[in-house]
Motif scaffolding. Structure first.
Motif, short mmCIF file in Angstrom:
data_model
loop_
_atom_site.label_atom_id
_atom_site.label_comp_id
_atom_site.label_asym_id
_atom_site.label_seq_id
_atom_site.Cartn_x
_atom_site.Cartn_y
_atom_site.Cartn_z
N THR A 34 24.98 90.12 37.12
CA THR A 34 24.51 89.25 36.04
C THR A 34 25.39 88.02 35.84
O THR A 34 25.35 87.39 34.79
CB THR A 34 24.43 90.05 34.72
OG1 THR A 34 25.70 90.66 34.48
CG2 THR A 34 23.38 91.11 34.79
N ARG A 35 26.20 87.67 36.82
CA ARG A 35 27.08 86.51 36.65
C ARG A 35 26.27 85.20 36.64
O ARG A 35 26.65 84.24 36.00
CB ARG A 35 28.13 86.47 37.77
CG ARG A 35 29.21 87.52 37.57
CD ARG A 35 30.31 87.40 38.60
NE ARG A 35 31.41 88.29 38.28
CZ ARG A 35 31.45 89.57 38.62
NH1 ARG A 35 30.47 90.09 39.30
NH2 ARG A 35 32.48 90.31 38.29
N ASN A 36 25.17 85.18 37.34
CA ASN A 36 24.27 84.03 37.36
C ASN A 36 23.16 84.27 36.35
O ASN A 36 22.57 85.35 36.30
CB ASN A 36 23.71 83.86 38.77
CG ASN A 36 22.75 82.71 38.87
OD1 ASN A 36 21.62 82.81 38.40
ND2 ASN A 36 23.18 81.63 39.51
N ARG A 37 22.84 83.26 35.54
CA ARG A 37 21.85 83.45 34.47
C ARG A 37 20.48 83.86 35.02
O ARG A 37 19.81 84.74 34.48
CB ARG A 37 21.70 82.17 33.65
CG ARG A 37 22.86 81.90 32.71
CD ARG A 37 22.49 80.75 31.78
NE ARG A 37 23.61 80.30 30.99
CZ ARG A 37 24.01 80.86 29.86
NH1 ARG A 37 23.36 81.91 29.40
NH2 ARG A 37 25.03 80.38 29.20
N ILE A 38 20.06 83.19 36.10
CA ILE A 38 18.74 83.49 36.66
C ILE A 38 18.70 84.92 37.19
O ILE A 38 17.75 85.67 36.95
CB ILE A 38 18.37 82.48 37.75
CG1 ILE A 38 18.23 81.07 37.16
CG2 ILE A 38 17.08 82.88 38.45
CD1 ILE A 38 17.95 79.99 38.18
N VAL A 39 19.76 85.29 37.91
CA VAL A 39 19.85 86.67 38.43
C VAL A 39 19.87 87.65 37.26
O VAL A 39 19.20 88.70 37.29
CB VAL A 39 21.08 86.84 39.32
CG1 VAL A 39 21.23 88.30 39.74
CG2 VAL A 39 20.99 85.94 40.54
N GLY A 40 20.62 87.33 36.22
CA GLY A 40 20.69 88.19 35.04
C GLY A 40 19.33 88.42 34.41
O GLY A 40 18.98 89.53 34.01
N LEU A 41 18.53 87.35 34.33
CA LEU A 41 17.19 87.47 33.77
C LEU A 41 16.34 88.44 34.59
O LEU A 41 15.67 89.32 34.03
CB LEU A 41 16.53 86.09 33.70
CG LEU A 41 15.14 86.05 33.05
CD1 LEU A 41 14.98 84.78 32.22
CD2 LEU A 41 14.03 86.09 34.10
N PHE A 42 16.38 88.28 35.92
CA PHE A 42 15.55 89.15 36.77
C PHE A 42 16.08 90.59 36.80
O PHE A 42 15.30 91.53 36.92
CB PHE A 42 15.46 88.58 38.18
CG PHE A 42 14.47 87.46 38.30
CD1 PHE A 42 13.11 87.72 38.33
CD2 PHE A 42 14.89 86.14 38.35
CE1 PHE A 42 12.18 86.69 38.42
CE2 PHE A 42 13.98 85.11 38.44
CZ PHE A 42 12.61 85.37 38.47
N VAL A 43 17.40 90.76 36.68
CA VAL A 43 17.95 92.11 36.59
C VAL A 43 17.48 92.79 35.32
O VAL A 43 17.05 93.96 35.32
CB VAL A 43 19.50 92.08 36.65
CG1 VAL A 43 20.08 93.44 36.26
CG2 VAL A 43 19.98 91.70 38.04
N GLY A 44 17.53 92.06 34.19
CA GLY A 44 17.03 92.63 32.93
C GLY A 44 15.56 92.98 33.00
O GLY A 44 15.12 94.03 32.52
N LEU A 45 14.78 92.10 33.64
CA LEU A 45 13.34 92.35 33.81
C LEU A 45 13.11 93.60 34.67
O LEU A 45 12.32 94.49 34.30
CB LEU A 45 12.70 91.12 34.46
CG LEU A 45 11.18 91.04 34.56
CD1 LEU A 45 10.74 89.59 34.79
CD2 LEU A 45 10.61 91.90 35.68
#
Length: 537
Positions: A43-54
């Motif tokens: 989750t260090r990258n915001r976009i990656v964090g969003l998709f990980v949460g999803l």
């Protein structure tokens, strides 16, 4: 509606909620640690964090669990507040997966799905198969519950008081939002709440999307209760993380109240499908995606607003657990992650004391402030040893998997070694204090020997901890060889010390203290190799 209908509704609701819970539990047993690690590390990258949460929320069928984990990780210091905020947005999108799944209409084969899952649970003696069975059985039970809700809700469509009330909600958005928020805060699952609306649509009790649009918006606000509850008693950043969740859903609700009034959203969704049950799922999904798309670029501003609303920094209390919040212990993964953060803090304190005591040993100048710091830190280490042990006992009593039990057992071992390293560092500081009080000194050759040995021991302790955390470039046999090397050096220095005693270049009092220092350094290396070995237990 007769009493039998209400009893049937209660049974259908129970099965529906249990099915969702069973699916989530099964998936967490199958991949719980992997999902936790994904949240922590990807989750260090915001976009990656969003998709990980999803992704995580879509898998475990619970935004409450994902947001609570995010808040728990922030409380533990394992996740930065800025990283957690993007996870929160993703979790809000992922929670729509249940509604979309229900929209597939596989209710007719629900008994077969449940039967297959039960076969895996009852007849297969394998934990992974049992967990997979829980997922499959949960899916079947969910749809069996939906069928019961559909059947026993049908009389509602003929009740004038109910149909009149539902029609009135179209013109009373605030009341509808309040009803949805209160209902979801009680049920503790927005996926289940929306699913119940879908069941009402299947039964004919809801005949138009307009009747439930504002209820859906309220349900999404009501789901914030779990994150807010998880933040109570936590850190400032943990509370800020929960506030992002609240801001997102309140903003999304306000936005779609306006859009529903200003744009023909209902007509657009009805053009996709005439089925009200599917329209509910689509509207819920569209609301989340559109709101996330708008708010994602605004995350830095939202974070500033959260810091403005929740001001200040956490008060630091050395004699307190800084990363463990017992209110988060509803999730074993959060509890273990928080314990890991607290044990790393304990190690850091023990290492600080070791470095400071060795610096004082190798220096000609020591201050009372340094001695006081050693004593204060040692008291904190002792406190953490007791407090973390109590927490580990509590975690064990919650009922944990074999993998988590091994993690708890390893932690029991390493905190004991951390505490003993702290004790030996305190002993070394005590010898230095005695040198200063009595006015006696080590010989220059003894100083030179100890400088080399202390440097080796400190480096070894660091590398052993890195190995335990899975960050080391060394193998366990290499670390064990380094511990034996320390033993050999200590033996050589003891022999050299005996020669100094024999030729009269060292006094008996100094020699005794020198021997004690060597013993403490050797013991520290012993505990360091224990820490490394604990990684493979």
């Amino acid at each position: 509606m007769t009493i039998s209908h209400w009893i049937g509704l209660a049974g259908g609701l129970a099965l529906f909620l249990y099915g969702i819970r069973l699916m989530g539990d099964g998936i967490q047993h199958l991949a719980g640690s992997k999902l936790k690690n994904a949240l922590e590390k990807l989750t260090r990258n915001r976009i990656v964090g969003l998709f990980v949460g999803l992704f995580v929320t879509a898998i475990i069928q619970s935004s409450n669990a994902t947001t609570s984990m995010a808040v728990g990780f922030v409380n533990a210091g394992l996740m930065d507040f800025a990283r957690a905020s993007s996870v929160i947005l993703g979790a809000n999108i992922g929670t729509t997966a249940t509604g979309l799944l229900i929209a597939l209409k596989i209710s007719d084969i629900a008994p077969i799905i449940a039967f297959l899952g039960v076969i895996l649970i009852v007849f297969i003696k394998n934990k992974h198969a049992n967990s997979a069975g829980s997922v499959i059985a949960g899916l079947g039970i969910l749809f069996i519950g939906m069928n019961m809700l559909k059947e026993f809700m049908q009389p509602l469509s003929c009740e004038p008081w109910f149909t009149g009330f539902m029609l009135s909600l179209e013109s009373k958005p605030l009341l509808a939002i309040l009803i949805g928020a209160v209902f979801t805060s009680i049920v503790q699952s927005v996926s289940a709440s929306v699913g119940i609306l879908q069941a009402m649509a299947m039964s004919g009790a809801v005949t138009n999307l307009d009747q439930v649009v504002f209820i859906i918006l309220g349900m999404n606000i009501g789901c914030c209760v779990a994150a807010v509850t998880a933040a109570i008693g936590g850190t400032k950043d943990g509370k800020r993380t929960a506030s992002i969740h609240v801001m997102f859903n309140v903003f999304a609700g306000a936005l779609f109240v306006l859009l529903w009034k200003l744009l023909p959203l209902g007509d657009w969704i009805r053009a996709i499908t005439p089925d009200v049950m599917q329209q509910i799922a689509f509207f819920n999904t569209v609301e989340k995606i559109v709101a996330a798309a708008i708010m994602f670029p605004m995350l830095p501003l939202m974070e500033k607003l959260a810091r403005f609303v929740i001001r200040g920094a956490d008060k630091s209390d050395s004699h307190a657990l800084q990363h463990i919040n017992r209110s988060d212990f509803g999730s074993i993964s959060i509890a273990i992650a928080q314990v890991r953060a607290e044990t790393e803090r304990m190690f850091s304190l023990a290492l600080d004391n070791l470095k400071l005591s060795c610096k004082m040993l190798n220096s000609n100048k020591q201050t009372e402030a340094e001695f006081s710091k050693i004593t204060e830190t040692e008291e904190t280490i002792d406190y953490l040893n007791r407090a973390i042990t109590e927490v580990l006992v509590d975690i064990t009593s919650l009922g944990i998997t074999d993998a988590d039990a091994k993690a708890v057992n390893r932690t029991h071992h390493v905190i004991s070694d951390y505490e003993r390293i702290g004790d030996h560092a305190d002993n070394i500081a005590g010898y230095v204090h005695h040198f200063a009080d009595s006015g006696i000194k080590l010989s220059q050759s003894a100083h030179t020997e100890l400088e080399g040995l202390t440097a080796k021991v400190i480096s070894f302790v660091n590398d052993a901890q890195d190995f335990y955390l899975g960050k080391s470039e060394y193998t366990l046999p290499e670390l064990e060889a380094r511990e034996e090397e320390v033993d050999d050096i200590v033996d050589e220095l003891q022999e050299a010390h005996i020669r100094r005693l024999e030729n009269g270049s060292c006094s008996a009092e100094v020699g005794m203290l020198y021997q004690e220092i060597l013993t403490d350094l050797e013991r520290i290396a012993d505990h360091a190799v224990n820490i490394a070995q604990a990684a493979e237990k």
